[in-house]
Write an enzyme that holds these catalytic residues in place. Structure first.
Site, PDB file in Angstrom:
ATOM      1  CB  SER A 188      -0.965   0.003   1.206  1.00 39.90           C
ATOM      2  OG  SER A 188      -1.806  -1.130   1.181  1.00 39.90           O
ATOM      3  NE  ARG A 189       3.557   2.672  -4.976  1.00 43.94           N
ATOM      4  CZ  ARG A 189       3.567   1.494  -5.596  1.00 43.94           C
ATOM      5  NH1 ARG A 189       3.577   0.369  -4.871  1.00 43.94           N
ATOM      6  NH2 ARG A 189       3.568   1.413  -6.899  1.00 43.94           N
ATOM      7  CG  LEU A 190       1.302   2.756   4.180  1.00 41.84           C
ATOM      8  CD1 LEU A 190       0.374   2.207   5.256  1.00 41.84           C
ATOM      9  CD2 LEU A 190       1.455   4.271   4.337  1.00 41.84           C
TER      10      LEU A 190
END
Length: 211
Positions: A188-190
């Site tokens: 999730s692009r974290l």
């Protein structure tokens, strides 16, 4: 498929403050060795970014040839575009992107030339063809066609044979890091980002950055 729809959701690994070494060079060695073991293609390839006297940035892929507590080293033609940039602005950044491991390493700092002894040691360890090519190519300068470049090589071979000297315009640089960031792709692009920054007393601070 639209270009905007191309994406990868990184799932492979994580990076926490307790995972990393206290010393950034030890952490780099750990990740570099893991990339070697994993068979990452061109594991020694890095993007070198420089800035000209006019403030214009430029990036290109070069190959790291050594690293230790002093910094990260590579070799090139001092008269090239990147050499001219570094002559006027001796600061640069390096970027490793090891796709199979979903990892990046970003390194920023001041750049210095290597010594003549270091340059000679590496130059004469190279294949003879590469030594000859260092004489034949006037890196970053225009040339009429491929045939003209190949003729320059013929001329070098005729002049020096298989024992060319190291050209005065050819040698190495060392980037002395002030900042090193280790990036691990996450879902999730974290992403995980851990950055080391050099302090006035020579120690390194360690901090997590938001993705």
């Amino acid at each position: 498929m639209s270009i905007a729809d191309i994406r990868t959701d990184y799932q492979r690994d994580q990076l926490t403050e307790t995972d990393v070494a206290a010393d950034p060079f030890a952490q780099f060695a750990r990740w570099f060795d893991q990339a070697l073991t994993a068979g990452v293609p061109e594991v020694n390839a890095m993007t070198l970014s420089t800035v000209s006297a006019e403030g214009k940035p430029s990036g290109r892929i070069v190959l790291i040839k050594d690293y230790d507590q002093r910094g990260f080293s590579w070799f090139t033609n001092y008269d090239s575009a990147k050499g001219q940039d570094l002559a006027s602005n001796p600061f640069a950044s390096l970027l490793f992107f090891w796709i199979p491991l979903e990892r990046q390493v970003r390194i920023e700092g001041r750049v210095e030339k290597l010594s003549d002894a270091e340059n000679d040691t590496y130059f004469f360890s190279r294949p003879v063809g590469s030594q000859q090519g260092a004489h034949a190519s006037r890196q970053s300068q225009p040339i009429a066609n491929r045939e003209a470049l190949e003729q320059q090589l013929v001329d070098v071979v005729a002049k020096f044979g298989d024992q060319p000297p190291r050209p005065a315009h050819w040698g190495g640089y060392r980037l002395i890091p002030e900042r090193i960031e280790f990036w691990q792709g996450r879902p999730s692009r974290l992403h995980d980002r851990i950055v080391y920054e050099k302090q006035a007393d020579g120690s390194w601070s360690i901090q997590r950055l938001q993705p």
